[in-house]
Design a protein around this motif. Structure first.
Motif, PDB file in Angstrom:
ATOM      1  N   ALA A   1       0.852  -1.193   0.000  1.00  0.00           N
ATOM      2  CA  ALA A   1       0.000   0.000   0.000  1.00  0.00           C
ATOM      3  C   ALA A   1       0.885   1.238   0.000  1.00  0.00           C
ATOM      4  O   ALA A   1       1.925   1.269   0.660  1.00  0.00           O
ATOM      5  CB  ALA A   1      -0.913   0.005   1.218  1.00  0.00           C
ATOM      6  N   GLN A   2       0.463   2.268  -0.731  1.00  0.00           N
ATOM      7  CA  GLN A   2       1.278   3.476  -0.870  1.00  0.00           C
ATOM      8  C   GLN A   2       1.045   4.488   0.248  1.00  0.00           C
ATOM      9  O   GLN A   2       1.796   5.455   0.377  1.00  0.00           O
ATOM     10  CB  GLN A   2       0.992   4.135  -2.210  1.00  0.00           C
ATOM     11  CG  GLN A   2       1.308   3.257  -3.405  1.00  0.00           C
ATOM     12  CD  GLN A   2       2.797   3.179  -3.694  1.00  0.00           C
ATOM     13  OE1 GLN A   2       3.447   4.189  -3.894  1.00  0.00           O
ATOM     14  NE2 GLN A   2       3.336   1.989  -3.696  1.00  0.00           N
ATOM     15  N   ALA A   3      -0.024   4.298   1.019  1.00  0.00           N
ATOM     16  CA  ALA A   3      -0.313   5.153   2.175  1.00  0.00           C
ATOM     17  C   ALA A   3      -1.391   4.464   2.987  1.00  0.00           C
ATOM     18  O   ALA A   3      -2.137   3.611   2.475  1.00  0.00           O
ATOM     19  CB  ALA A   3      -0.790   6.542   1.745  1.00  0.00           C
ATOM     20  N   VAL A   4      -1.470   4.822   4.267  1.00  0.00           N
ATOM     21  CA  VAL A   4      -2.546   4.332   5.133  1.00  0.00           C
ATOM     22  C   VAL A   4      -3.213   5.528   5.796  1.00  0.00           C
ATOM     23  O   VAL A   4      -2.564   6.551   6.057  1.00  0.00           O
ATOM     24  CB  VAL A   4      -2.039   3.329   6.205  1.00  0.00           C
ATOM     25  CG1 VAL A   4      -1.517   2.064   5.546  1.00  0.00           C
ATOM     26  CG2 VAL A   4      -0.965   3.955   7.096  1.00  0.00           C
ATOM     27  N   ALA A   5      -4.515   5.408   6.025  1.00  0.00           N
ATOM     28  CA  ALA A   5      -5.272   6.487   6.667  1.00  0.00           C
ATOM     29  C   ALA A   5      -6.029   5.921   7.849  1.00  0.00           C
ATOM     30  O   ALA A   5      -6.661   4.858   7.742  1.00  0.00           O
ATOM     31  CB  ALA A   5      -6.243   7.120   5.679  1.00  0.00           C
ATOM     32  N   LEU A   6      -5.975   6.618   8.969  1.00  0.00           N
ATOM     33  CA  LEU A   6      -6.644   6.153  10.182  1.00  0.00           C
ATOM     34  C   LEU A   6      -7.747   7.118  10.589  1.00  0.00           C
ATOM     35  O   LEU A   6      -7.492   8.300  10.844  1.00  0.00           O
ATOM     36  CB  LEU A   6      -5.633   6.052  11.339  1.00  0.00           C
ATOM     37  CG  LEU A   6      -6.230   5.648  12.701  1.00  0.00           C
ATOM     38  CD1 LEU A   6      -6.821   4.235  12.646  1.00  0.00           C
ATOM     39  CD2 LEU A   6      -5.182   5.749  13.809  1.00  0.00           C
ATOM     40  N   HIS A   7      -9.002   6.604  10.610  1.00  0.00           N
ATOM     41  CA  HIS A   7     -10.083   7.330  11.273  1.00  0.00           C
ATOM     42  C   HIS A   7      -9.944   6.983  12.751  1.00  0.00           C
ATOM     43  O   HIS A   7     -10.139   5.834  13.148  1.00  0.00           O
ATOM     44  CB  HIS A   7     -11.449   6.909  10.737  1.00  0.00           C
ATOM     45  CG  HIS A   7     -12.581   7.678  11.364  1.00  0.00           C
ATOM     46  ND1 HIS A   7     -13.850   7.686  10.861  1.00  0.00           N
ATOM     47  CD2 HIS A   7     -12.632   8.477  12.464  1.00  0.00           C
ATOM     48  CE1 HIS A   7     -14.635   8.435  11.618  1.00  0.00           C
ATOM     49  NE2 HIS A   7     -13.895   8.922  12.605  1.00  0.00           N
ATOM     50  N   ALA A   8      -9.612   7.980  13.543  1.00  0.00           N
ATOM     51  CA  ALA A   8      -9.190   7.746  14.920  1.00  0.00           C
ATOM     52  C   ALA A   8     -10.361   7.515  15.876  1.00  0.00           C
ATOM     53  O   ALA A   8     -10.464   8.131  16.941  1.00  0.00           O
ATOM     54  CB  ALA A   8      -8.315   8.888  15.401  1.00  0.00           C
ATOM     55  N   ARG A   9     -11.255   6.632  15.484  1.00  0.00           N
ATOM     56  CA  ARG A   9     -12.341   6.140  16.339  1.00  0.00           C
ATOM     57  C   ARG A   9     -12.430   4.631  16.177  1.00  0.00           C
ATOM     58  O   ARG A   9     -12.019   4.088  15.151  1.00  0.00           O
ATOM     59  CB  ARG A   9     -13.692   6.750  15.929  1.00  0.00           C
ATOM     60  CG  ARG A   9     -13.920   8.189  16.326  1.00  0.00           C
ATOM     61  CD  ARG A   9     -15.302   8.660  15.869  1.00  0.00           C
ATOM     62  NE  ARG A   9     -15.668   9.962  16.414  1.00  0.00           N
ATOM     63  CZ  ARG A   9     -15.306  11.131  15.884  1.00  0.00           C
ATOM     64  NH1 ARG A   9     -14.590  11.150  14.766  1.00  0.00           N
ATOM     65  NH2 ARG A   9     -15.665  12.272  16.448  1.00  0.00           N
TER      66      ARG A   9
END
Length: 378
Positions: free
Chosen positions: A175-183
């Motif tokens: 994966a080229q990036a990861v995103a976290l919804h912080a819930r």
């Protein structure tokens, strides 16, 4: 002021490092164009969630949803899936037919109808299956040079946190990036996002960009998130509902420029009219104006608008009627002081509904039965 984050996803320089989150029934081609008109053409604006199986089956509604505007580059598509095989096939179709330039994968949905089948935010708990799905998507996208990114939540609930493993696995699999919804999934959209989790993910995942998502309702929120977590970019969801100009404010903030003045009601009316026209172009006038109705309360939040006029706008049926009603607004009314607060769905925390025995074995890579849904859009 600290320098703005620099973000590259595959071959794309994302400047400023801002991503419009996919939102069901919201981030269609019309809304994305409106956000781009205020923000940077080099930020990412992600379409509504598309279901992998629906792409494979060439579901008519889904194929219609895969619509991008002329000149919309990079074209960002979010895919949902629980089966490595259907995910690989969907990505092959998307990249083989040149339908997108960037594929994001959704492992963050907290909706009970999704988690009860083992999909969405429930799936990263099954580490081996999660790895196989990410690997399948990345390998299918590689020949076309299309980058794949992955978005997820902190975990199922406070007792079952999955985000650090998910981030490491996604990065390991290309994966080229990861995103976290912080819930957590149990929080849904309630309470406050835990930005400290974004900082921990940034410490744990050092070889690809880490993006933060949750509670960005103003440009200052975005600057604060970057400063507090060290994240490489921000993902904006509910904060731009009825406020597409937030992307202009974000661009100014990240470039160290003074913020544009908040719009008076007359300017908001002009933007609402533009949104209606774009939706009419995309969906036809009747469907487009009907689709605009759900945006009314967000656009007009906090402004002095009489109840009768509000009701009429919420029931508007044609572009001519919309133009007439917008003309009745007090165009000199100043932007309300509370305009930047939370908006959109919040709801209450709730126990996450999972398939029976789901938590027994995190290494079980059995594809969950019935979770590979056909319905796109979330």
């Amino acid at each position: 002021m600290d320098p703005a984050p620099s973000l590259k996803i595959g071959p794309y320089a994302v400047d400023p490092a801002v991503v419009l989150a996919p939102m069901a029934g919201i981030t269609n081609v019309a809304f994305r164009q409106l956000c781009r008109e205020f923000g940077s053409a080099d930020s990412l604006y992600v379409c509504e969630m598309i279901t992998a199986r629906a792409v494979v089956e060439r579901d008519a509604k889904t194929m219609e949803m895969i619509t991008f505007g002329e000149g919309e580059r990079p074209r960002s598509m979010q895919l949902y899936g629980v089966d490595p095989k259907s995910m690989a096939e969907a990505v092959r179709i998307v990249v083989g037919e040149d339908r997108a330039d960037h594929v994001d994968m959704n492992f963050g949905c907290p909706v009970p109808k999704v988690t009860r089948k083992g999909g969405g935010a429930a799936l990263p708990y099954k580490r081996r299956l999660f790895r196989q799905i990410v690997r399948a998507a990345v390998r299918a996208a590689e020949p076309a040079g299309v980058p794949v990114t992955v978005k997820f939540r902190i975990g199922i609930d406070d007792e079952h946190l999955t985000y650090l493993d998910a981030g490491r696995i996604a990065a390991d699999e290309g994966a080229q990036a990861v995103a976290l919804h912080a819930r957590t999934a149990a929080q849904r959209y309630s309470g406050e996002a835990d930005w400290t989790a974004i900082a921990r993910l940034k410490e744990a995942v050092t070889n690809v960009p880490v993006l933060g998502n949750g509670d960005i309702f103003s440009a200052q929120d975005a600057l604060d998130m970057v400063a507090k977590t060290g994240c490489d970019g921000v993902v904006v969801g509910r904060g731009c509902l009825g406020r597409p100009w937030l992307f202009g404010e974000l661009q100014a903030a990240f470039r160290g420029q003074p913020p544009p003045p908040p719009p008076k009601l007359g300017k908001v009316a002009e933007i609402l009219g533009r949104h209606g026209a774009l939706l009419a172009d995309h969906l036809g006038e009747e469907k487009g104006v009907r689709d605009l109705r759900k945006h009314m309360a967000w656009y007009l939040k906090g402004f002095p608008v009489g109840s009768e006029l509000r009701r009429s706008l919420a029931m508007v049926g044609t572009l001519a009627e919309l133009d007439d009603l917008l003309g009745r607004l007090d165009h000199d009314a100043e932007s309300p002081v509370d305009a930047e607060g939370p908006r959109g769905r919040q709801g209450s925390p709730a126990k996450v509904v999972l398939p029976e025995g789901w938590l027994d074995d995190p290494e079980d890579d059995t594809v969950p039965l019935g979770a590979d849904v056909m319905h796109s859009g979330g």
